[in-house]
Scaffold this active site. Sequence first.
Site, PDB file in Angstrom:
ATOM      1  N   HIS A   1     -24.502 -30.869  -0.597  1.00  0.00           N
ATOM      2  CA  HIS A   1     -24.268 -32.282  -0.764  1.00  0.00           C
ATOM      3  C   HIS A   1     -22.762 -32.669  -0.857  1.00  0.00           C
ATOM      4  O   HIS A   1     -22.080 -32.713  -1.708  1.00  0.00           O
ATOM      5  CB  HIS A   1     -24.756 -32.689  -2.224  1.00  0.00           C
ATOM      6  CG  HIS A   1     -25.155 -34.137  -2.610  1.00  0.00           C
ATOM      7  ND1 HIS A   1     -24.953 -34.909  -1.521  1.00  0.00           N
ATOM      8  CD2 HIS A   1     -25.630 -34.968  -3.425  1.00  0.00           C
ATOM      9  CE1 HIS A   1     -25.094 -36.328  -1.887  1.00  0.00           C
ATOM     10  NE2 HIS A   1     -25.748 -36.030  -3.100  1.00  0.00           N
TER      11      HIS A   1
ATOM     12  N   GLN B   1     -21.001 -35.905  -2.309  1.00  0.00           N
ATOM     13  CA  GLN B   1     -21.036 -35.561  -3.869  1.00  0.00           C
ATOM     14  C   GLN B   1     -19.553 -34.948  -4.173  1.00  0.00           C
ATOM     15  O   GLN B   1     -19.021 -35.346  -5.120  1.00  0.00           O
ATOM     16  CB  GLN B   1     -22.237 -34.935  -4.343  1.00  0.00           C
ATOM     17  CG  GLN B   1     -22.144 -35.061  -5.661  1.00  0.00           C
ATOM     18  CD  GLN B   1     -22.164 -36.286  -6.491  1.00  0.00           C
ATOM     19  OE1 GLN B   1     -23.158 -37.140  -6.197  1.00  0.00           O
ATOM     20  NE2 GLN B   1     -21.450 -36.715  -7.513  1.00  0.00           N
TER      21      GLN B   1
ATOM     22  N   ASP C   1     -26.429 -30.555 -13.543  1.00  0.00           N
ATOM     23  CA  ASP C   1     -27.306 -31.264 -12.537  1.00  0.00           C
ATOM     24  C   ASP C   1     -28.689 -31.239 -13.238  1.00  0.00           C
ATOM     25  O   ASP C   1     -28.783 -30.346 -13.995  1.00  0.00           O
ATOM     26  CB  ASP C   1     -27.258 -30.689 -11.373  1.00  0.00           C
ATOM     27  CG  ASP C   1     -27.912 -31.612 -10.151  1.00  0.00           C
ATOM     28  OD1 ASP C   1     -28.362 -32.721 -10.354  1.00  0.00           O
ATOM     29  OD2 ASP C   1     -28.005 -31.047  -8.888  1.00  0.00           O
TER      30      ASP C   1
ATOM     31  N   ARG D   1     -18.046 -42.298  -5.175  1.00  0.00           N
ATOM     32  CA  ARG D   1     -18.854 -41.975  -3.895  1.00  0.00           C
ATOM     33  C   ARG D   1     -18.454 -42.961  -2.967  1.00  0.00           C
ATOM     34  O   ARG D   1     -18.337 -42.660  -1.642  1.00  0.00           O
ATOM     35  CB  ARG D   1     -20.209 -42.017  -4.185  1.00  0.00           C
ATOM     36  CG  ARG D   1     -21.003 -40.967  -5.087  1.00  0.00           C
ATOM     37  CD  ARG D   1     -20.934 -39.457  -4.435  1.00  0.00           C
ATOM     38  NE  ARG D   1     -21.784 -39.524  -3.260  1.00  0.00           N
ATOM     39  CZ  ARG D   1     -23.006 -39.498  -3.023  1.00  0.00           C
ATOM     40  NH1 ARG D   1     -23.820 -39.069  -4.383  1.00  0.00           N
ATOM     41  NH2 ARG D   1     -23.623 -39.513  -1.954  1.00  0.00           N
TER      42      ARG D   1
ATOM     43  N   CYS E   1     -23.866 -35.234 -11.165  1.00  0.00           N
ATOM     44  CA  CYS E   1     -23.949 -35.973 -10.099  1.00  0.00           C
ATOM     45  C   CYS E   1     -25.064 -37.235 -10.214  1.00  0.00           C
ATOM     46  O   CYS E   1     -24.852 -38.120  -9.317  1.00  0.00           O
ATOM     47  CB  CYS E   1     -24.286 -35.305  -8.878  1.00  0.00           C
ATOM     48  SG  CYS E   1     -26.012 -34.197  -9.344  1.00  0.00           S
TER      49      CYS E   1
ATOM     50  N   ARG F   1     -30.249 -38.159   5.261  1.00  0.00           N
ATOM     51  CA  ARG F   1     -30.407 -37.218   3.931  1.00  0.00           C
ATOM     52  C   ARG F   1     -31.649 -36.627   4.290  1.00  0.00           C
ATOM     53  O   ARG F   1     -32.873 -37.382   4.781  1.00  0.00           O
ATOM     54  CB  ARG F   1     -30.566 -38.200   2.802  1.00  0.00           C
ATOM     55  CG  ARG F   1     -31.653 -37.450   1.582  1.00  0.00           C
ATOM     56  CD  ARG F   1     -31.517 -38.388   0.187  1.00  0.00           C
ATOM     57  NE  ARG F   1     -30.020 -38.377  -0.274  1.00  0.00           N
ATOM     58  CZ  ARG F   1     -29.982 -38.506  -1.701  1.00  0.00           C
ATOM     59  NH1 ARG F   1     -30.640 -38.794  -2.288  1.00  0.00           N
ATOM     60  NH2 ARG F   1     -28.583 -38.442  -2.009  1.00  0.00           N
TER      61      ARG F   1
END
Length: 304
Positions: A129, A132, A220, A288, A260, A102
């Site tokens: 992402h 996700q 988000d 996930r 998310c 990340r």
Amino acid sequence: MRSYLSVLDFNEDETREILDSAARLKAERKSGKLHPYLKDTHIALYFEKPSVRTRTSFTVGIHELGGHLVELGTLNTKIGSGEHIEDFASVIGRYIHLLVARVFDHPSLVDMSKMAGVPVINALSDDSHPCQALADVLTILERFGQIKGRRIAFVGEGNNVAVSLSLLCAKLGAEVQVVSPDGYGLPSWVMESANGLPGTVNQLQDIDKAVCDADVVYTDTWISMGQEKDAEERRKIFTGYQIDDALLKKASDEVIVMHCLPAIRGEEITKEVMYGPKSAIWDQAENRLHVQKALMIKLIESTR
Ligand code: CP
């Protein structure tokens, strides 16, 4: 060497293979069956930013698949205080079999994937992402059976989460409408990349139009990691881009709500919606784990 830095790194068949594998792994886990597909495999987590869901789901997934975890973070490396990320990747790739990273800047991932000599998974960058998005699509498939032709409305900034969701859903034949304040929409390269995909991606500024008859309404946070200093200004800009019960009345009767996480209740979404009957948020977070297990298995198999 295959890596997964973007949802565009796998074609439609490969993506569907990962999603099928994730669904199978999920069902097997629920019936108490775990398989050591990653036995004798060492996987490093390198995180430049905080994480709850991504870090925990990768950690649990690696353990459940019989792999070995190497925890790295900015405190355990010299990146940022002298060592170049390419040098870090050149070394770490000689110890491990897979790197999960990340980062703040997407080009760091590209540098790592060029130098590591092992697959690299994007665990979130400023650009995208993809893990996700895989979990999001698995959740949509669970709820609707198929994604082709589904109408997906993303309400909020067209940044990393919206980018990966839009491209993956369009790759699988969905119609995606992203609605954002002026200047906060999807980057132009995403619109160009979406051209030629089986589905569609449109950028709108009318929230009612975007949500009208939508099967999925997704949002988000208004203030992503690193944007805290602009929080007050962003709150003003994004006021009105909230998912609440009134907005959902404009969507399909079967609409599901996605986020998310982490969510800021009372800003981009209300608590009532998060915990209401239309929420798919908690399944989405669980997924996930399953998609990342499937992804790690596929990437490790590609090296054998
Ligand atoms: N959705 C997501 O990536 O959560 P974390 O930042 O907690 O990993």
